[in-house]
Structures are given as C-alpha cells and as structure tokens.
Design an enzyme around this catalytic site. Structure first.
Site, PDB file in Angstrom:
ATOM      1  N   GLY A  66       0.841  -1.207   0.000  1.00 58.36           N
ATOM      2  CA  GLY A  66       0.000   0.000   0.000  1.00 58.36           C
ATOM      3  C   GLY A  66       0.864   1.240   0.000  1.00 58.36           C
ATOM      4  O   GLY A  66       0.440   2.308   0.431  1.00 58.36           O
ATOM      5  N   SER A  68       1.851   3.064  -2.412  1.00 58.16           N
ATOM      6  CA  SER A  68       1.697   4.036  -3.501  1.00 58.16           C
ATOM      7  C   SER A  68       0.789   5.199  -3.137  1.00 58.16           C
ATOM      8  O   SER A  68       0.593   6.102  -3.923  1.00 58.16           O
ATOM      9  CB  SER A  68       1.145   3.322  -4.750  1.00 58.16           C
ATOM     10  N   GLY A  70      -1.390   7.535   0.319  1.00 58.16           N
ATOM     11  CA  GLY A  70      -1.778   7.787   1.715  1.00 58.16           C
ATOM     12  C   GLY A  70      -0.730   7.482   2.772  1.00 58.16           C
ATOM     13  O   GLY A  70       0.435   7.890   2.664  1.00 58.16           O
ATOM     14  N   ARG A  91      -1.221  -2.335  -6.433  1.00 56.62           N
ATOM     15  CA  ARG A  91      -1.673  -2.911  -7.697  1.00 56.62           C
ATOM     16  C   ARG A  91      -1.436  -1.971  -8.885  1.00 56.62           C
ATOM     17  O   ARG A  91      -0.834  -2.336  -9.880  1.00 56.62           O
ATOM     18  CB  ARG A  91      -3.160  -3.278  -7.621  1.00 56.62           C
ATOM     19  N   ASP A  92      -1.885  -0.744  -8.763  1.00 59.45           N
ATOM     20  CA  ASP A  92      -1.869   0.203  -9.880  1.00 59.45           C
ATOM     21  C   ASP A  92      -0.442   0.698 -10.191  1.00 59.45           C
ATOM     22  O   ASP A  92       0.178   1.387  -9.383  1.00 59.45           O
ATOM     23  CB  ASP A  92      -2.775   1.384  -9.501  1.00 59.45           C
ATOM     24  N   LYS A  95       0.211   4.612 -10.339  1.00 54.08           N
ATOM     25  CA  LYS A  95       0.299   5.216  -8.997  1.00 54.08           C
ATOM     26  C   LYS A  95       1.652   4.881  -8.356  1.00 54.08           C
ATOM     27  O   LYS A  95       2.249   5.696  -7.655  1.00 54.08           O
ATOM     28  CB  LYS A  95      -0.848   4.709  -8.101  1.00 54.08           C
ATOM     29  N   ASP A 120      -1.406  -7.910  -6.319  1.00 53.23           N
ATOM     30  CA  ASP A 120      -2.526  -7.855  -5.375  1.00 53.23           C
ATOM     31  C   ASP A 120      -2.139  -8.723  -4.172  1.00 53.23           C
ATOM     32  O   ASP A 120      -1.954  -9.932  -4.307  1.00 53.23           O
ATOM     33  CB  ASP A 120      -3.790  -8.403  -6.057  1.00 53.23           C
ATOM     34  N   SER A 199      -3.542  -1.338  11.616  1.00 53.19           N
ATOM     35  CA  SER A 199      -4.948  -1.583  11.960  1.00 53.19           C
ATOM     36  C   SER A 199      -5.649  -0.235  11.911  1.00 53.19           C
ATOM     37  O   SER A 199      -5.480   0.532  10.964  1.00 53.19           O
ATOM     38  CB  SER A 199      -5.004  -2.244  13.343  1.00 53.19           C
ATOM     39  N   TYR A 213     -15.535  -3.536   8.442  1.00 48.56           N
ATOM     40  CA  TYR A 213     -14.178  -2.970   8.548  1.00 48.56           C
ATOM     41  C   TYR A 213     -13.535  -3.285   9.905  1.00 48.56           C
ATOM     42  O   TYR A 213     -12.412  -3.778   9.972  1.00 48.56           O
ATOM     43  CB  TYR A 213     -14.260  -1.464   8.314  1.00 48.56           C
ATOM     44  N   LYS A 217     -10.023  -5.376  10.985  1.00 50.84           N
ATOM     45  CA  LYS A 217      -8.915  -4.713  11.672  1.00 50.84           C
ATOM     46  C   LYS A 217      -8.646  -5.343  13.046  1.00 50.84           C
ATOM     47  O   LYS A 217      -7.502  -5.374  13.506  1.00 50.84           O
ATOM     48  CB  LYS A 217      -9.206  -3.213  11.809  1.00 50.84           C
TER      49      LYS A 217
END
Ligand SMILES: NC(=O)C1=CN([C@@H]2O[C@H](COP(=O)(O)OP(=O)(O)OC[C@H]3O[C@@H](n4cnc5c(N)ncnc54)[C@H](OP(=O)(O)O)[C@@H]3O)[C@@H](O)[C@H]2O)C=CC1
Ligand SMILES: CCCCCCCCCCCCCCCC(=O)[C@@H](N)CO
Length: 359
Positions: A66, A68, A70, A91-92, A95, A120, A199, A213, A217
């Site tokens: 993750g 790429s 935030g 994935r992208d 990005k 992924d 988390s 969600y 977490k």
C-alpha cells in the site's frame, strides 16, 4: 482433662483474650505492599530483557505494501529520509511510478533505491511470495515489512453487500498475512526484523457502520499478538498501529458514503495528517513497540485495550496498570455520548421521513 485439651484451650484463650487480630488488616496491607514492591522490582530487573535494540534504518530494506498512496506512501518517505532502501507494493502501476518519484525526492545519499512491485497482496500467496523473493534478490533481505495495503467499507450491517465482508477480510487481513508469511522465515534466520500491521482505532473498538471494517482490523491484533509470541525469541518485533481518521484518498472516498453516525463518532478523535501518522508508526516500529497510537484518544484506547498484549518497556506496563480504571471511567462517558449520537440521528431520520410523507 487431657493435656491435648489443655493445649487447645490455652491457644483459644490466647486467641480470644488478645486483640492481636485487630492488627490483621495492617499485616495484610503490609504483605500486599511487599508484593507490589517485589513485583515492581522484578519488572525493573527484567526490563532490559524486554526492551529491544532499535532497528537501524540506514541501509535497511523496508517493504511497504500500500506504499503508492496515503499512509503507506508517507511511511515509505519517512524511512527513505532515514536512509532506507524501499520496495513499494500495490496494484496500480501508474500510482506506483508516481509514488516512487515522490519518495526519491527525499534521498539522503546516492546509493538509495526505490523499487516498485505491482501485485494484489490479497489473492494468491505464491504470487506474493515470488515478488517478495524478487525484491530480496535486488535489495537484500527484508529488515522491515509494513503491511499498509487496505481499504474500508462503511454502512449499516444489513446494507453492506455480503461480498464486501469477504473482500475486506481478504485485503485487510489476508493481505497482511501473505507478505508477512513471505518474509518471516528469513527474519527468524537472521535474528532480526520488524513487522508492522496498520490496523485502525476502529480495530480497538467496534463502531457503528464498521461491522465489516472493524472485524477485519480486529483480526490483525490477534494475528500480531500470536505472531509476536512466536518470533520474540528470534529478536523479531511486531508493531500494530491504530491510527484515527487520516487525511488520505481512502478517507475522501469513504466520506462520500459514510453513515452520519460513523462520521460523528469518528470526529471524536479528529483527523490526522498521514505524515504525522507515518512518523509515529516508524518511530514505534524502530523501537519495537507492540502498540502504536496517535493522539490522546489513541493513547487512552491503547492503554484501555492492552489486554494480554506484550509490553516493551517498564514505563508502558506501569502506565497501563495505573491508568486502566480511570480510562474505563472516561470510556463509559464516551460510550454514553456515542449512544446519544445514534439516538439523535435515528429520531432525526424518522422525523424527516414523517415530514416527507406529509408533503
Ligand atoms: N485513512 C484513514 O482514515 C485510515 C486508514 N487506515 C488504514 O491505513 C491503511 C492505508 O490507508 P490509506 O493510506 O488511507 O489508503 P489509500 O487508499 O490512500 O492507500 C491504500 C493503498 O493500498 C493499496 N492497496 C489496496 N488494496 C490492495 C491490494 N489488494 N493489493 C495491493 N495493494 C493494495 C493501494 O494501491 P492500489 O489500489 O493501486 O492497489 C494504495 O497504495 C489501510 O489499511 C487503512 O485501513 C487506518 C486508520 C485510518
Ligand atoms: C478512554 C476511551 C477513549 C475512547 C476514544 C474513542 C474514540 C473513538 C474514535 C474512533 C475513530 C475511528 C476511526 C477509524 C478510521 C478508519 O480506520 C477509517 N477512516 C479508514 O478509512
């Protein structure tokens, strides 16, 4: 009268004629105090054993899933600023390339490398394992893995598509299990390493609108606790971070469909900047702290929900012991206010429904 009877009556005479037992509460108090002192001394004695040596980020290989966007991207930048080599996983591809350029701006020497891997993390374990292997071939064994790939879905339990429960569990839970599984053996062999799970505060308390969600977490906490117990003897340390709402593309997207109740309750602990979250998470991971929390609410939640999680410092343990009752008292007020938010929203909705009907 036998001599035995004489003895027992002498004892009972002594027992009842003397008022020594009035001292009993004081004796008990002394014993308890002695226990507490001994306990604290013991904790102090073993504290050097439970405080890990900080990880040196300079030259270390940090993998951020993750990475790429935030929080993940900010964690990558924070590590890069401290001299680490970075692998970004998401994935992208576009990005990823964009994020790589952003991270590279913060180089502190010309040897540093940022590698991008498109995969992924939640689907196929063998694929995740093979890309981690590729990254290790290029940048060396992973010193720190940050599991930050994740997503959120909000909505009332009966309104969330059942498939979303599965996909959230896949991305947020299995998407953290797979990369961790791929690096842990090498970390144990090398007797060093850090594994970080991102988390959420919603992974410390169940929240209106987060049935899917929150559970995904919460799962990370169980995984982290069990794993930490296994890998601690190998000098590998696990960190679970519990950020509040953080200003990222994920939050912007989430806010478009989030129930009002969820929004109002979440506002309690405010919105954080991802750069700040990243700083705190990286600091805690480097130190090998099990819990990483942000802000006063985060601190209280972590102390309150520490349960059987490991301590990494004597001060942390003592703080938990001392604050637990107070924080539970504060928590009851919070819970009361959440109930009233939910009640008010319900009444408002019913009123607007009724007025719609009248029109
Ligand atoms: N923002 C917030 O308010 C909070 C967020 N968190 C948690 O922090 C983490 C990061 O969130 P945030 O930075 O806000 O989110 P972003 O949406 O900004 O970033 C999510 C990242 O994860 C990647 N990703 C998502 N799914 C997959 C997948 N299946 N495989 C590989 N990569 C994937 C995305 O890239 P791509 O889509 O290209 O794959 C992207 O890089 C999440 O786990 C989130 O739950 C916790 C508390 C608060
Ligand atoms: C002593 C007791 C103190 C209690 C404090 C309670 C505070 C509750 C706030 C919950 C905030 C949840 C944010 C979730 C963010 C998130 O994960 C999503 N935005 C992801 O996109």
């Amino acid at each position: 009268m036998s001599s035995e009877e004489g003895l027992s009556s002498a004892i009972s005479d002594w027992l009842f004629s003397n008022s020594w037992w009035l001292l009993l509460p004081f004796i008990m108090l002394l014993v308890v105090a002695a226990f507490i002192v001994a306990f604290v001394l013991l904790l102090y004695m073993i504290s050097p054993l439970i405080s890990p040596k900080p990880l040196k980020l300079k030259g270390a290989h940090v993998v951020v899933t993750g990475g790429s966007s935030g929080i993940g991207k900010c964690i990558a930048i924070e590590c890069y600023k401290q001299g680490a080599f970075i692998t970004l996983v998401a994935r992208d591809e576009n990005k990823l390339i964009q994020a790589k350029k952003e991270v590279e701006k913060f180089a502190i020497n010309d040897k540093q490398v940022v590698l991008c891997i498109s995969v992924d993390v939640s689907k196929d374990y063998s694929q995740v394992e093979s890309v981690i292997k590729q990254a290790q071939e290029k940048l060396g064994p992973v010193d720190m893995l940050v599991n930050c790939a994740g997503m959120s879905v909000s909505g009332k339990f009966e309104e969330v598509d059942v498939k979303r429960f599965q996909s959230l569990m896949e991305v947020n839970y299995l998407g953290s299990v797979y990369p961790t599984r791929a690096v842990i053996t090498t970390m144990k062999e090398r007797r060093m390493g850090r594994v970080v799970f991102i988390s959420s505060q919603a992974g410390q308390l169940g929240l209106f609108g987060y049935t899917a969600y929150s559970s995904s977490k919460f799962a990370l906490r169980g995984l982290a606790e069990a794993l930490q117990m296994e890998v601690k003897p190998y000098n590998v340390y696990v960190t679970v971070a519990y950020p509040p709402d953080t200003d990222t593309p994920c939050l912007t997207e989430e806010n478009k469909t989030k129930p009002l109740e969820t929004k109002l309750i979440s506002e309690t602990s405010g919105v954080c900047q991802p750069e700040h979250v990243a700083k705190v998470v990286v600091r805690d991971a480097v130190q090998g702290n099990f819990s990483s929390s942000i802000g006063p609410d985060g601190y209280m939640l972590s102390a309150l929900t520490c349960g059987m999680s490991p301590v990494t410092s004597i001060t942390e343990g003592l703080q938990q012991i001392v604050t637990m009752g107070l924080f539970r008292t504060i928590a009851l007020f919070y819970l009361g206010s959440f109930d009233s938010i939910i009640r008010r929203c319900m009444i408002q909705r019913e009123q607007s429904k009724a007025s719609d009907k009248r029109e």
